[in-house]
Design a protein around this motif. Structure first.
Motif, PDB file in Angstrom:
ATOM      1  N   GLU A 178       0.839  -1.209   0.000  1.00  0.00           N
ATOM      2  CA  GLU A 178       0.000   0.000   0.000  1.00  0.00           C
ATOM      3  C   GLU A 178       0.870   1.254   0.000  1.00  0.00           C
ATOM      4  OE1 GLU A 178      -3.526  -0.138   2.592  1.00  0.00           O
ATOM      5  OE2 GLU A 178      -2.894  -2.167   3.149  1.00  0.00           O
ATOM      6  N   LEU A 179       1.814   1.289  -0.957  1.00  0.00           N
ATOM      7  CA  LEU A 179       2.757   2.395  -1.052  1.00  0.00           C
ATOM      8  C   LEU A 179       2.170   3.564  -1.839  1.00  0.00           C
ATOM      9  CD1 LEU A 179       5.924   0.322  -2.040  1.00  0.00           C
ATOM     10  CD2 LEU A 179       5.238   1.026   0.266  1.00  0.00           C
ATOM     11  N   ARG A 180       2.700   4.751  -1.557  1.00  0.00           N
ATOM     12  CA  ARG A 180       2.358   5.907  -2.386  1.00  0.00           C
ATOM     13  C   ARG A 180       3.055   5.793  -3.747  1.00  0.00           C
ATOM     14  NH1 ARG A 180       2.936   8.774   2.681  1.00  0.00           N
ATOM     15  NH2 ARG A 180       0.917   9.600   3.341  1.00  0.00           N
ATOM     16  N   ASP A 181       4.288   5.303  -3.724  1.00  0.00           N
ATOM     17  CA  ASP A 181       5.044   5.129  -4.956  1.00  0.00           C
ATOM     18  C   ASP A 181       6.242   4.227  -4.664  1.00  0.00           C
ATOM     19  OD1 ASP A 181       5.657   5.333  -7.590  1.00  0.00           O
ATOM     20  OD2 ASP A 181       6.318   7.422  -7.537  1.00  0.00           O
ATOM     21  N   CYS A 182       6.897   3.816  -5.730  1.00  0.00           N
ATOM     22  CA  CYS A 182       8.065   2.955  -5.603  1.00  0.00           C
ATOM     23  C   CYS A 182       8.903   3.124  -6.863  1.00  0.00           C
ATOM     24  CB  CYS A 182       7.637   1.496  -5.434  1.00  0.00           C
ATOM     25  SG  CYS A 182       9.007   0.316  -5.382  1.00  0.00           S
ATOM     26  N   ARG A 183      10.217   3.210  -6.705  1.00  0.00           N
ATOM     27  CA  ARG A 183      11.121   3.294  -7.855  1.00  0.00           C
ATOM     28  C   ARG A 183      12.295   2.350  -7.628  1.00  0.00           C
ATOM     29  NH1 ARG A 183      15.391   7.092  -6.822  1.00  0.00           N
ATOM     30  NH2 ARG A 183      15.143   8.080  -4.772  1.00  0.00           N
ATOM     31  N   PHE A 184      12.985   2.047  -8.722  1.00  0.00           N
ATOM     32  CA  PHE A 184      14.113   1.127  -8.634  1.00  0.00           C
ATOM     33  C   PHE A 184      15.391   1.836  -9.048  1.00  0.00           C
ATOM     34  CE2 PHE A 184      16.966  -2.271 -10.042  1.00  0.00           C
ATOM     35  CZ  PHE A 184      16.870  -3.153  -8.969  1.00  0.00           C
ATOM     36  N   GLU A 185      16.467   1.600  -8.294  1.00  0.00           N
ATOM     37  CA  GLU A 185      17.784   2.172  -8.598  1.00  0.00           C
ATOM     38  C   GLU A 185      18.779   1.059  -8.878  1.00  0.00           C
ATOM     39  OE1 GLU A 185      19.340   4.660  -5.537  1.00  0.00           O
ATOM     40  OE2 GLU A 185      18.187   6.432  -6.150  1.00  0.00           O
ATOM     41  N   TYR A 186      19.441   1.152 -10.040  1.00  0.00           N
ATOM     42  CA  TYR A 186      20.561   0.265 -10.322  1.00  0.00           C
ATOM     43  C   TYR A 186      21.829   0.900  -9.752  1.00  0.00           C
ATOM     44  CZ  TYR A 186      17.478  -1.889 -13.813  1.00  0.00           C
ATOM     45  OH  TYR A 186      16.450  -2.522 -14.444  1.00  0.00           O
ATOM     46  N   GLY A 187      22.897   0.120  -9.671  1.00  0.00           N
ATOM     47  CA  GLY A 187      24.185   0.691  -9.333  1.00  0.00           C
ATOM     48  C   GLY A 187      24.480   0.692  -7.855  1.00  0.00           C
ATOM     49  N   SER A 188      25.416   1.544  -7.473  1.00  0.00           N
ATOM     50  CA  SER A 188      25.937   1.550  -6.104  1.00  0.00           C
ATOM     51  C   SER A 188      24.957   2.200  -5.139  1.00  0.00           C
ATOM     52  CB  SER A 188      27.276   2.305  -6.056  1.00  0.00           C
ATOM     53  OG  SER A 188      27.095   3.634  -6.510  1.00  0.00           O
ATOM     54  N   LEU A 189      25.163   1.898  -3.868  1.00  0.00           N
ATOM     55  CA  LEU A 189      24.312   2.436  -2.816  1.00  0.00           C
ATOM     56  C   LEU A 189      24.718   3.870  -2.504  1.00  0.00           C
ATOM     57  CD1 LEU A 189      24.387  -0.649  -0.436  1.00  0.00           C
ATOM     58  CD2 LEU A 189      22.420   0.124  -1.729  1.00  0.00           C
ATOM     59  N   LEU A 190      23.734   4.735  -2.424  1.00  0.00           N
ATOM     60  CA  LEU A 190      23.971   6.123  -2.070  1.00  0.00           C
ATOM     61  C   LEU A 190      23.054   6.508  -0.919  1.00  0.00           C
ATOM     62  CD1 LEU A 190      24.117   7.746  -5.642  1.00  0.00           C
ATOM     63  CD2 LEU A 190      26.060   7.172  -4.158  1.00  0.00           C
ATOM     64  N   GLY A 191      23.617   7.240   0.065  1.00  0.00           N
ATOM     65  CA  GLY A 191      22.801   7.668   1.195  1.00  0.00           C
ATOM     66  C   GLY A 191      22.583   6.541   2.189  1.00  0.00           C
ATOM     67  N   HIS A 192      21.816   6.870   3.224  1.00  0.00           N
ATOM     68  CA  HIS A 192      21.540   5.897   4.286  1.00  0.00           C
ATOM     69  C   HIS A 192      20.053   5.925   4.666  1.00  0.00           C
ATOM     70  CE1 HIS A 192      25.856   5.272   4.864  1.00  0.00           C
ATOM     71  NE2 HIS A 192      25.991   6.595   4.803  1.00  0.00           N
ATOM     72  N   PRO A 193      19.204   5.541   3.720  1.00  0.00           N
ATOM     73  CA  PRO A 193      17.771   5.512   4.063  1.00  0.00           C
ATOM     74  C   PRO A 193      17.445   4.348   4.997  1.00  0.00           C
ATOM     75  CG  PRO A 193      18.103   4.565   1.900  1.00  0.00           C
ATOM     76  CD  PRO A 193      19.447   5.070   2.345  1.00  0.00           C
ATOM     77  N   ALA A 194      16.269   4.402   5.597  1.00  0.00           N
ATOM     78  CA  ALA A 194      15.780   3.247   6.363  1.00  0.00           C
ATOM     79  C   ALA A 194      15.723   2.031   5.437  1.00  0.00           C
ATOM     80  CB  ALA A 194      14.414   3.548   6.949  1.00  0.00           C
ATOM     81  N   ARG A 195      15.842   0.839   6.005  1.00  0.00           N
ATOM     82  CA  ARG A 195      15.947  -0.359   5.176  1.00  0.00           C
ATOM     83  C   ARG A 195      15.004  -1.442   5.664  1.00  0.00           C
ATOM     84  NH1 ARG A 195      20.803  -0.908   5.845  1.00  0.00           N
ATOM     85  NH2 ARG A 195      20.990  -2.681   7.274  1.00  0.00           N
ATOM     86  N   LEU A 196      14.296  -2.054   4.719  1.00  0.00           N
ATOM     87  CA  LEU A 196      13.469  -3.226   5.005  1.00  0.00           C
ATOM     88  C   LEU A 196      14.354  -4.452   4.898  1.00  0.00           C
ATOM     89  CD1 LEU A 196      10.690  -4.451   5.578  1.00  0.00           C
ATOM     90  CD2 LEU A 196      10.228  -4.402   3.112  1.00  0.00           C
ATOM     91  N   GLU A 197      14.508  -5.177   6.023  1.00  0.00           N
ATOM     92  CA  GLU A 197      15.446  -6.284   6.095  1.00  0.00           C
ATOM     93  C   GLU A 197      14.824  -7.600   5.642  1.00  0.00           C
ATOM     94  OE1 GLU A 197      18.418  -5.440   6.317  1.00  0.00           O
ATOM     95  OE2 GLU A 197      19.109  -5.177   8.370  1.00  0.00           O
ATOM     96  N   GLN A 198      15.682  -8.626   5.557  1.00  0.00           N
ATOM     97  CA  GLN A 198      15.244  -9.943   5.102  1.00  0.00           C
ATOM     98  C   GLN A 198      14.215 -10.578   6.026  1.00  0.00           C
ATOM     99  OE1 GLN A 198      16.354 -11.930   2.241  1.00  0.00           O
ATOM    100  NE2 GLN A 198      16.835  -9.854   1.598  1.00  0.00           N
ATOM    101  N   ASP A 199      14.225 -10.234   7.300  1.00  0.00           N
ATOM    102  CA  ASP A 199      13.264 -10.809   8.243  1.00  0.00           C
ATOM    103  C   ASP A 199      11.989  -9.975   8.376  1.00  0.00           C
ATOM    104  OD1 ASP A 199      14.203  -8.612   9.590  1.00  0.00           O
ATOM    105  OD2 ASP A 199      14.874  -9.693  11.380  1.00  0.00           O
ATOM    106  N   GLY A 200      11.843  -8.960   7.509  1.00  0.00           N
ATOM    107  CA  GLY A 200      10.638  -8.136   7.531  1.00  0.00           C
ATOM    108  C   GLY A 200      10.704  -6.962   8.492  1.00  0.00           C
ATOM    109  N   SER A 201      11.784  -6.854   9.234  1.00  0.00           N
ATOM    110  CA  SER A 201      11.931  -5.724  10.148  1.00  0.00           C
ATOM    111  C   SER A 201      12.454  -4.503   9.392  1.00  0.00           C
ATOM    112  CB  SER A 201      12.888  -6.080  11.291  1.00  0.00           C
ATOM    113  OG  SER A 201      14.195  -6.325  10.783  1.00  0.00           O
ATOM    114  N   VAL A 202      12.432  -3.359  10.061  1.00  0.00           N
ATOM    115  CA  VAL A 202      12.915  -2.112   9.472  1.00  0.00           C
ATOM    116  C   VAL A 202      14.050  -1.594  10.336  1.00  0.00           C
ATOM    117  CG1 VAL A 202      12.326   0.263   8.856  1.00  0.00           C
ATOM    118  CG2 VAL A 202      10.673  -1.573   8.448  1.00  0.00           C
ATOM    119  N   VAL A 203      15.148  -1.185   9.690  1.00  0.00           N
ATOM    120  CA  VAL A 203      16.326  -0.677  10.394  1.00  0.00           C
ATOM    121  C   VAL A 203      16.556   0.770   9.983  1.00  0.00           C
ATOM    122  CG1 VAL A 203      18.834  -0.894  10.628  1.00  0.00           C
ATOM    123  CG2 VAL A 203      17.399  -2.937  10.615  1.00  0.00           C
TER     124      VAL A 203
END
Length: 250
Positions: A156-181
């Motif tokens: 139920e997202l407002r939007d979603c986009r995909f980025e190729y390439g290297s990681l930039l920045g330090h956004p919150a992350r949805l982990e493999q176990d479903g938790s958020v870091v």
């Protein structure tokens, strides 16, 4: 969360059906035993519980309380008062309440289990559909776009986009176990809701980073099962990109 129409109908039936039946029994209250009248009201509870089974726990609880209260008001002395003087009447009313509560909660639980089953089937269908697309399609972009749309609907997202390439920045992350870091600390998403800003969902294959989905959350927090399915869909995307990488590098 909005209240579904069937929940509203169940609550209405729970409030109105018991007093209606109790009122109908008023002309016969001197001829019928209290146990018989209570049994009739139990039948009413069961009918309302059937509605609660497609409604919610609140409807079943209201039906049980309403039946006990109107049994007292219409069918026990002193009449038209919420007072019971006779010990047998008290026992009957209490049993009516307890039976109604137990049966109604069991029915509501059965409905909840059915919803979980249907929901899990829906999750499985998403994973299966994506797997078929990965096998049939040679276009990584097509798979990315398919999963992006799946994630918007699933989470139920407002939007979603995909980025190729290297990681930039330090956004919150949805982990493999479903938790958020967030900033290397675990975020209690069930209690606090989504953190502010975009949330990263990495597409991995064999431990190798192939890109990431950047999620823009809506107001609702999806259940853990949905978040785990989202991780699985991202992994399928990573596998597809990993397979396509040698061809793209040639």
């Amino acid at each position: 969360m909005r209240t579904p129409l069937r929940d509203t109908g169940a609550l209405g039936a729970a409030l109105l059906a018991p007093p209606a039946v109790a009122a109908v029994l008023v002309p016969f209250r001197t001829d019928l035993t209290n146990a018989t009248m209570a049994l009739i009201l139990v039948v009413v509870v069961v009918v309302v519980v059937a509605v609660a089974a497609i409604g919610n726990r609140a409807a079943g609880a209201v039906a049980a309380v309403s039946s006990a209260a109107w049994f007292d008001f219409f069918l026990t002395t002193p009449y038209q008062r919420f007072t019971i003087n006779d010990g047998d009447d008290v026992e009957t009313a209490v049993l009516l309440l307890v039976v109604g509560l137990v049966v109604s909660q069991l029915a509501a639980r059965a409905r909840r289990l059915e919803v979980i089953t249907v929901t899990d089937a829906g999750y499985l269908a998403r994973v299966h559909e994506t797997a078929q697309l990965v096998q049939a399609s040679g276009s990584p972009d097509k798979i990315v776009d398919h999963v992006r749309r799946q994630l918007i609907d699933l989470l139920e997202l407002r939007d979603c986009r995909f980025e190729y390439g290297s990681l930039l920045g330090h956004p919150a992350r949805l982990e493999q176990d479903g938790s958020v870091v967030v900033a290397r600390g675990r975020w209690d998403v069930e209690r606090r809701g989504w953190p502010d800003g975009e949330i990263e969902l990495r597409a991995l294959a064999g431990g190798h980073y192939r890109g990431r989905f950047l999620l823009q959350p809506g107001p609702a927090v999806p259940p853990l099962q949905a978040r785990l399915v989202a991780v699985t869909l991202a992994d399928q995307t990573g596998a597809a990109l990993d397979t396509a990488a040698p061809r793209l590098e040639q």
